[in-house]
Design a protein around this motif. Structure first.
Motif, PDB file in Angstrom:
ATOM      1  N   PRO A 105      -5.144 -18.555  43.031  1.00  9.14           N
ATOM      2  CA  PRO A 105      -5.652 -19.601  43.938  1.00  9.14           C
ATOM      3  C   PRO A 105      -6.901 -19.162  44.707  1.00  9.14           C
ATOM      4  O   PRO A 105      -7.852 -19.948  44.863  1.00  9.14           O
ATOM      5  N   TYR A 106      -6.922 -17.918  45.195  1.00  5.99           N
ATOM      6  CA  TYR A 106      -8.087 -17.431  45.939  1.00  5.99           C
ATOM      7  C   TYR A 106      -9.299 -17.292  45.018  1.00  5.99           C
ATOM      8  O   TYR A 106     -10.433 -17.616  45.400  1.00  5.99           O
ATOM      9  N   LEU A 107      -9.082 -16.833  43.798  1.00  4.83           N
ATOM     10  CA  LEU A 107     -10.181 -16.689  42.846  1.00  4.83           C
ATOM     11  C   LEU A 107     -10.776 -18.058  42.504  1.00  4.83           C
ATOM     12  O   LEU A 107     -11.994 -18.228  42.461  1.00  4.83           O
ATOM     13  N   LEU A 108      -9.909 -19.033  42.281  1.00  3.46           N
ATOM     14  CA  LEU A 108     -10.389 -20.380  41.931  1.00  3.46           C
ATOM     15  C   LEU A 108     -11.171 -21.009  43.073  1.00  3.46           C
ATOM     16  O   LEU A 108     -12.201 -21.664  42.865  1.00  3.46           O
ATOM     17  N   LEU A 109     -10.679 -20.824  44.305  1.00  3.85           N
ATOM     18  CA  LEU A 109     -11.390 -21.379  45.459  1.00  3.85           C
ATOM     19  C   LEU A 109     -12.717 -20.661  45.681  1.00  3.85           C
ATOM     20  O   LEU A 109     -13.671 -21.257  46.191  1.00  3.85           O
ATOM     21  N   SER A 110     -12.782 -19.383  45.317  1.00  2.80           N
ATOM     22  CA  SER A 110     -14.055 -18.655  45.423  1.00  2.80           C
ATOM     23  C   SER A 110     -15.064 -19.163  44.389  1.00  2.80           C
ATOM     24  O   SER A 110     -16.258 -19.278  44.668  1.00  2.80           O
ATOM     25  N   ILE A 111     -14.577 -19.481  43.203  1.00  2.00           N
ATOM     26  CA  ILE A 111     -15.469 -19.975  42.143  1.00  2.00           C
ATOM     27  C   ILE A 111     -15.869 -21.419  42.399  1.00  2.00           C
ATOM     28  O   ILE A 111     -17.018 -21.815  42.161  1.00  2.00           O
ATOM     29  N   PHE A 112     -14.911 -22.215  42.897  1.00  2.00           N
ATOM     30  CA  PHE A 112     -15.172 -23.643  43.163  1.00  2.00           C
ATOM     31  C   PHE A 112     -14.903 -23.941  44.639  1.00  2.00           C
ATOM     32  O   PHE A 112     -13.842 -24.471  44.993  1.00  2.00           O
ATOM     33  N   PRO A 113     -15.842 -23.594  45.537  1.00  2.00           N
ATOM     34  CA  PRO A 113     -15.619 -23.795  46.982  1.00  2.00           C
ATOM     35  C   PRO A 113     -15.337 -25.236  47.357  1.00  2.00           C
ATOM     36  O   PRO A 113     -14.643 -25.492  48.353  1.00  2.00           O
ATOM     37  N   GLN A 114     -15.870 -26.187  46.607  1.00  3.95           N
ATOM     38  CA  GLN A 114     -15.655 -27.592  46.936  1.00  3.95           C
ATOM     39  C   GLN A 114     -14.186 -27.997  46.822  1.00  3.95           C
ATOM     40  O   GLN A 114     -13.761 -29.005  47.391  1.00  3.95           O
ATOM     41  N   ALA A 115     -13.417 -27.199  46.089  1.00  2.00           N
ATOM     42  CA  ALA A 115     -12.000 -27.518  45.917  1.00  2.00           C
ATOM     43  C   ALA A 115     -11.223 -27.390  47.218  1.00  2.00           C
ATOM     44  O   ALA A 115     -10.103 -27.901  47.333  1.00  2.00           O
ATOM     45  N   VAL A 116     -11.813 -26.728  48.223  1.00  3.14           N
ATOM     46  CA  VAL A 116     -11.148 -26.605  49.526  1.00  3.14           C
ATOM     47  C   VAL A 116     -10.868 -27.983  50.118  1.00  3.14           C
ATOM     48  O   VAL A 116      -9.877 -28.171  50.836  1.00  3.14           O
TER      49      VAL A 116
END
Length: 248
Positions: free
Chosen positions: A26-37
């Motif tokens: 989850p942290y890796l994905l949010l780092s790659i796609f910040p807009q997903a926050v």
């Protein structure tokens, strides 16, 4: 995880690496796609409720692990392990309590020294110990077993006890920590019988009533060759037990 611990080293490392990647995904994905926050729930009072609800799966995990521990250690070992873990938890609390930012030097040292002292006490108290030849081996009590042992001329020590009886546990800790008493029991082949009244066994209740007792602790000593057993006082010492057997 249980399977991973039984696998060869390389395969075990691969399994734990996969677990680590899964936990960090989850942290890796949010780092790659910040807009997903933006898709995440907004902070609010619900977080406090969620935090409290998540405590219950932790409680269930602790209950499961205690059940596993109960199958690995003896009855007294389980108690000392839990008390040791409690002492270690207190060590961590003390260290954190007196090592906050801005805390004075004296309080910081108190937290460090006190935490280390409690940690060592907890480890010493709860660390599993291998059985030694002088350890007591308790047989379940029964009137039939008492009769068999008496017929064979064996001295007998009978402990009417219960897990919820704090005095019973204290007696065992005080009495059977004596090297002299354990040596006497070993040399004279004293049979040790435990009448566990934790669940109010009706046979044990009847035996207690026979001796005009309605509660535990209650201890009976059958010296070899004696016609009648000797009832011991509620609070025991190694000397009292040895004297009952005629050893002192």
């Amino acid at each position: 995880m249980g399977a991973a611990l039984a696998l060869p080293i390389l395969q075990s490392f691969l399994v734990f690496t996969a677990i680590g990647i899964g936990l960090s995904a989850p942290y890796l994905l949010l780092s790659i796609f910040p807009q997903a926050v933006k898709a995440l729930p907004r902070p609010g009072p619900w977080m406090e409720t969620f935090k409290q609800v998540m405590a219950f799966p932790l409680y269930a995990t602790v209950a499961y692990l205690i059940w596993v521990l109960a199958g690995q250690v003896s009855e007294s070992g389980l108690l000392t392990a839990l008390l040791g873990l409690t002492t270690i938890a207190m060590a961590v609390w003390l260290y954190g309590r007196y090592n906050r930012p801005g805390t004075g030097v004296l309080r910081t040292r108190l937290g460090l020294v006190g935490g280390l002292a409690l940690l060592l006490i907890g480890l010493n108290l709860g660390w599993p110990r291998a059985a030694v030849p002088t350890d007591m081996v308790w047989e379940p009590w029964s009137a039939e077993r008492v009769a068999q042992l008496r017929e064979a001329g064996r001295p007998i020590y009978t402990d009417f006890t219960a897990r919820w009886c704090a005095t019973c546990q204290a007696n065992k800790k005080v009495v059977f920590s004596s090297a002299e008493l354990k040596r006497y029991f070993r040399d004279h082949k004293v049979a040790t019988l435990k009448a566990d009244w934790t669940n109010a066994d009706p046979r044990i209740t009847a035996e207690l009533a026979k001796w005009h007792r309605s509660a535990v602790p209650f201890n009976l000593v059958y010296p070899a060759g004696a016609s009648e057993p000797q009832a011991l006082p509620e609070l025991l010492t190694p000397g009292i037990v040895l004297e009952a057997f005629g050893a002192s």
